[in-house]
Design an enzyme around this catalytic site. Structure first.
Site, PDB file in Angstrom:
ATOM      1  N   GLU A 139       0.866  -1.179   0.000  1.00  0.00           N
ATOM      2  CA  GLU A 139       0.000   0.000   0.000  1.00  0.00           C
ATOM      3  C   GLU A 139       0.902   1.228   0.000  1.00  0.00           C
ATOM      4  O   GLU A 139       1.463   1.596   1.025  1.00  0.00           O
ATOM      5  CB  GLU A 139      -0.925  -0.022   1.225  1.00  0.00           C
ATOM      6  CG  GLU A 139      -1.905  -1.172   1.224  1.00  0.00           C
ATOM      7  CD  GLU A 139      -2.915  -1.101   0.092  1.00  0.00           C
ATOM      8  OE1 GLU A 139      -3.112   0.011  -0.471  1.00  0.00           O
ATOM      9  OE2 GLU A 139      -3.513  -2.134  -0.253  1.00  0.00           O
ATOM     10  N   CYS A 189      -1.537   9.261   2.232  1.00  0.00           N
ATOM     11  CA  CYS A 189      -1.133   8.710   0.945  1.00  0.00           C
ATOM     12  C   CYS A 189      -2.135   9.031  -0.149  1.00  0.00           C
ATOM     13  O   CYS A 189      -1.798   9.014  -1.334  1.00  0.00           O
ATOM     14  CB  CYS A 189      -0.917   7.206   1.051  1.00  0.00           C
ATOM     15  SG  CYS A 189      -2.387   6.292   1.586  1.00  0.00           S
TER      16      CYS A 189
END
Length: 495
Positions: free
Chosen positions: A241, A275
């Site tokens: 991720e 993110c």
């Protein structure tokens, strides 16, 4: 052997790579650390089928839910201590979203665990086919510092639901949160099957030497490459991720007031240290000036005339990342509409909400993931130019588009990204029915909801055949008549 202490050269190369990716020197010898006894204990307990049963999985998920409810104030305080994050953001990002995910897993666990029947072709009749989800085994979760509880507990929910034993390695950068994760998981969960390891590069390096059955990492691409290399030695499957530069397209058909609020909210949430935070804006030339004026007023409405004094705006995690942001802005070629390095303060790690109009596309600002409260704006002639700009770069984790439906559908169809959110930003990630994950340089694999369960499960195919009929034409010797019949049946599409 290597110069990194009395450790194998493969372990040394992993340590060097991790140190380089974090901007650390690699001259200090890595101590000889081994977590094999812990790993062996987890393997032994997994082999006893302790975690396979529904009862164990359900109990651990309920304990995790109980922990989040009972200790939510402690968790929020740890986030505030590490990141100077507003209490509302600390609760939302590292308590509420995890609670939702945990309760979703509890609600659906029994149905996820049931074998899933699939159709069986006529050539395999009489028979039945189904898929069984089995726990992969002993897994490793390496969390991130920016949402330290979220980045460790969200995948842990999937690992528990799947029935795996697990080692959790929180990020040492968010120190108070990491210590609290260790304390709470040891207090609430089954420590025979779930372990926590604290530490930095040496500890992570030692963990990566072990033959885990799955490895789940949240962080940046540089570290991900090191982790993939280490995992390859044991053929360990990985979920990565990561992040990247998530663009925002604002078309002339957009509701500019709503777009300004939602972009500012998504960008300056957690001081931009997410993110999936909007990284830069591509805006239609016809509405650029108007949008920029609205955006500046929106930022002032949300954070006041001096965001440094706002209780709704956080701080940068440490001075290294503060300096990284400062360096990104050097020689960017644009002009500051608000903020900038002159109003930043290194002493308290404050970086102001900064909007940069017209930076050079070749500047560091437009080449590297920002991961902070800096928002570049580039003007484009139309949506086609925006799509071409995005497609010429690495695949982002998220793509945001503010427009009418027809434009949005064109963007969805003609771009590649982990996700697309139309007329909003980061909150798409709170839907447990949507996969969360990147593509290409922004990651591999996905999780949230059922996909978290699936990530840590092996899908076993099962075919069960009846024996009451067994045509002899299947077996050798193959007569000419049988071969002709077989060819006719398949070539004519009869079967």
């Amino acid at each position: 052997q290597s110069t990194w202490g009395n450790i194998p050269s493969s372990m040394a190369s992993t340590a060097v790579g991790l140190a380089h990716s974090r901007g650390e020197a690699n001259t200090t010898a890595v101590p000889s650390i081994t977590y094999k006894p812990i790993f062996d204990e987890l393997q032994s307990n997994f082999s006893k089928q302790i975690t396979v049963e529904y009862k164990w999985r359900y109990k651990q998920l309920k304990q995790l839910e109980k922990m989040l409810v009972e200790k939510h104030e402690d968790i929020s305080q740890a986030i505030i201590t590490d990141l100077a994050r507003p209490p509302a953001q600390a609760f939302l990002g590292d308590v509420a979203t995890i609670l939702d995910e945990c309760r979703f897993a509890i609600k659906n666990l029994r149905s996820w665990m049931k074998p899933k029947s699939v159709s069986t072709p006529i050539t395999l009749q009489p028979g039945s086919s189904y898929v069984v989800h089995q726990p992969k085994g002993v897994v490793l979760i390496i969390g991130a510092w920016n949402v330290p509880f979220n980045a460790t507990l969200m995948p842990l929910i999937g690992a528990i639901a799947a029935g795996c034993c697990c080692i959790v390695k929180p990020s040492e950068i968010s120190e108070q949160s990491s210590k609290l994760i260790e304390k709470l998981l040891n207090e609430y969960l089954d420590t025979n099957c779930i372990k926590v390891v604290l530490g930095g590069v040496p500890e992570t390096t030692a963990l990566l030497e072990l033959p885990f059955n799955h490895l789940f990492y949240t962080g940046n691409g540089m570290v991900a490459k090191v982790i993939m290399q280490a995992a390859a030695k044991n053929l360990t499957p990985v979920t990565l991720e990561l992040g990247g530069k998530s663009p925002v397209i604002i078309d002339r058909t957009a509701n500019l007031e709503v777009a300004a609020r939602r972009v500012a909210d998504g960008k300056f949430l957690c001081a931009g240290q997410l993110c999936i935070a909007p990284d830069y804006i591509l805006i239609h030339s016809e509405v650029a000036d108007r949008f920029q004026n609205i955006l500046l007023k929106t930022i002032e409405t949300m954070l006041g005339s001096d965001p440094k004094l706002s209780s709704s705006f956080g701080r940068i995690i440490n001075t290294r990342h503060w300096n990284r942001l400062n360096n990104l802005l050097k020689d960017n070629g644009g002009r500051y509409l608000t903020g900038g390095p002159d109003t930043a303060s290194e002493s308290d790690k404050y970086y102001p909400p900064t909007v940069v109009s017209g930076p050079s596309p070749t500047s560091r600002l437009m080449q590297e993931e920002i991961f902070g409260p800096i928002l570049p704006i580039l003007i484009v002639a139309n949506v086609e130019e925006a799509i071409s700009f995005i497609n010429a770069r690495e695949n982002p984790l998220a793509l945001y588009v503010f427009s009418n439906d027809s434009v949005a559908k064109r963007v969805v169809k003609r771009t590649m990204s982990g996700a697309v959110c139309v007329n909003d930003t980061v909150f798409y990630a709170t839907n447990p029915n949507l996969p969360f994950g990147g593509v290409g340089s922004s990651g591999m694999g996905s999780y949230h909801g059922f996909r978290s369960f699936a990530t840590f499960s092996h899908e076993k195919a099962v075919l069960s055949r009846g024996t009451w009929i067994d045509p002899m034409q299947r077996y050798a010797p193959y007569t000419e008549q049988v071969v002709k019949l077989m060819k006719r049946a398949f070539l004519k599409g009869w079967v």
